[in-house]
Design an enzyme around this catalytic site. Structure first.
Site, short mmCIF file in Angstrom:
data_model
loop_
_atom_site.label_atom_id
_atom_site.label_comp_id
_atom_site.label_asym_id
_atom_site.label_seq_id
_atom_site.Cartn_x
_atom_site.Cartn_y
_atom_site.Cartn_z
N ARG A 149 -1.25 8.77 -0.24
CA ARG A 149 -0.79 8.51 1.13
C ARG A 149 0.19 9.59 1.53
O ARG A 149 1.01 10.02 0.74
CB ARG A 149 -0.09 7.16 1.19
CG ARG A 149 -1.01 6.04 1.54
CD ARG A 149 -0.35 4.69 1.40
NE ARG A 149 0.88 4.55 2.16
CZ ARG A 149 1.46 3.37 2.41
NH1 ARG A 149 0.91 2.27 1.96
NH2 ARG A 149 2.59 3.30 3.08
N ARG A 198 12.15 6.11 3.54
CA ARG A 198 11.65 4.74 3.72
C ARG A 198 12.55 3.73 3.04
O ARG A 198 12.79 2.65 3.56
CB ARG A 198 10.21 4.64 3.19
CG ARG A 198 9.23 5.32 4.11
CD ARG A 198 7.99 5.73 3.37
NE ARG A 198 7.10 4.63 3.13
CZ ARG A 198 6.21 4.61 2.14
NH1 ARG A 198 6.12 5.63 1.32
NH2 ARG A 198 5.41 3.58 2.00
P1 AMP Z 1 3.43 0.17 5.23
O1 AMP Z 1 2.03 0.38 4.85
O2 AMP Z 1 3.74 -1.27 5.59
O3 AMP Z 1 4.41 0.74 4.24
O4 AMP Z 1 3.66 0.99 6.61
C1 AMP Z 1 3.47 2.38 6.64
C2 AMP Z 1 4.25 3.00 7.80
O5 AMP Z 1 3.78 2.44 9.04
C3 AMP Z 1 5.75 2.73 7.79
O6 AMP Z 1 6.47 3.63 6.95
C4 AMP Z 1 6.07 2.94 9.27
O7 AMP Z 1 6.06 4.31 9.63
C5 AMP Z 1 4.86 2.30 9.96
N1 AMP Z 1 5.09 0.85 10.16
C6 AMP Z 1 4.39 -0.18 9.61
N2 AMP Z 1 4.86 -1.36 10.02
C7 AMP Z 1 5.90 -1.07 10.86
C8 AMP Z 1 6.81 -1.86 11.63
N3 AMP Z 1 6.76 -3.20 11.61
N4 AMP Z 1 7.74 -1.22 12.37
C9 AMP Z 1 7.80 0.13 12.43
N5 AMP Z 1 6.99 0.93 11.73
C10 AMP Z 1 6.03 0.35 10.97
#
Ligand code: AMP
Length: 219
Positions: A156, A167
């Site tokens: 990723r 993050r």
């Molecule tokens: P994840 O797969 O949940 O780690 O999400 C990957 C990326 O998507 C995050 O690092 C953010 O850039 C974006 N993202 C996902 N969910 C959210 C959210 N609820 N609010 C803001 N950004 C999000």
């Protein structure tokens, strides 16, 4: 109908645990990150809007996120309920969510940062079907190829040392207050995410008084 939120730092196994819960409880698994990744991969307008933010490990703007969540939830394909993963991630999103939907519980997967780094840097994603792999625990049968569809496995874009540091900081600063809001409403069950996925699943089900996972009954 059951409505759950699953929260946890990157690499805590939110996606895996949500899928296991959804599988035999007939819940729809909604992952905001997966929706964004799909849009990036398919070069949509939304994908273009979020790609750089995601790659840097930053949070996407609340307006975009809330739009995506609203659209997903208005599809009404969740007759038996849903489990939402990756949302809400800050106080504003939590308030938006609580104003619009009542929830039955928040599953908080707890994982120390040092274990997060170890897991996230070993994570791979299928470029075809999106299946998740972790080279520490679930290596594919053929190196670099998806067991399900045979496509190449990729890292990723946000699973790098630099993006991970951002993050983690974003998570601790913005997402911890969300847990505090939910905890005040007594929704939260905190589960240790260090053991293997089956043990974690067992613990979640015990704590939420749900029947044991039945792998023979995919939804
Ligand atoms: P994840 O797969 O949940 O780690 O999400 C990957 C990326 O998507 C995050 O690092 C953010 O850039 C974006 N993202 C996902 N969910 C959210 C959210 N609820 N609010 C803001 N950004 C999000």
């Amino acid at each position: 109908m059951r409505k759950y939120v699953i929260m946890g730092v990157q690499g805590s196994g939110k996606g895996t645990q949500a899928r296991l819960l959804a599988q035999d409880l007939d819940l729809v698994h909604m992952s905001v990150g997966d929706i964004f990744r799909w849009n990036v991969q398919h070069h949509t307008k939304l994908g273009a809007q979020v790609r750089r933010t995601m790659a840097a490990g930053l949070l996407v703007s609340d307006d975009l996120v809330e739009g995506v969540v609203r659209d997903r939830l208005t599809q009404h394909d969740w007759n038996y309920g849903f489990i939402i993963d990756g949302f809400p991630r800050n106080e504003r999103q939590a308030e938006f969510f609580l104003e619009s939907y009542d929830i039955d519980g928040v599953i908080h997967l707890d994982l120390p940062d040092r274990e997060v780094r170890r897991r996230v840097l070993a994570r791979r994603l299928c470029s075809g079907c999106g299946m998740d792999y972790n080279l520490l625990a679930s290596s594919p049968r053929e190196a670099g190829r998806c067991d399900v569809c045979g496509s190449a496995l990729v890292t990723r874009e946000d699973d790098t040392e630099e993006a991970l540091a951002v993050r983690l900081r974003e998570y601790h600063e913005k997402t911890n207050p969300v847990l505090a809001i939910f905890a005040r409403k007594e929704y939260v069950v905190t589960v240790d995410a260090t053991p293997g996925p089956e043990r974690v699943q067992e613990e979640i089900r015990t704590r939420l008084s749900l029947p044991p996972h039945d792998p023979a009954r995919p939804s």
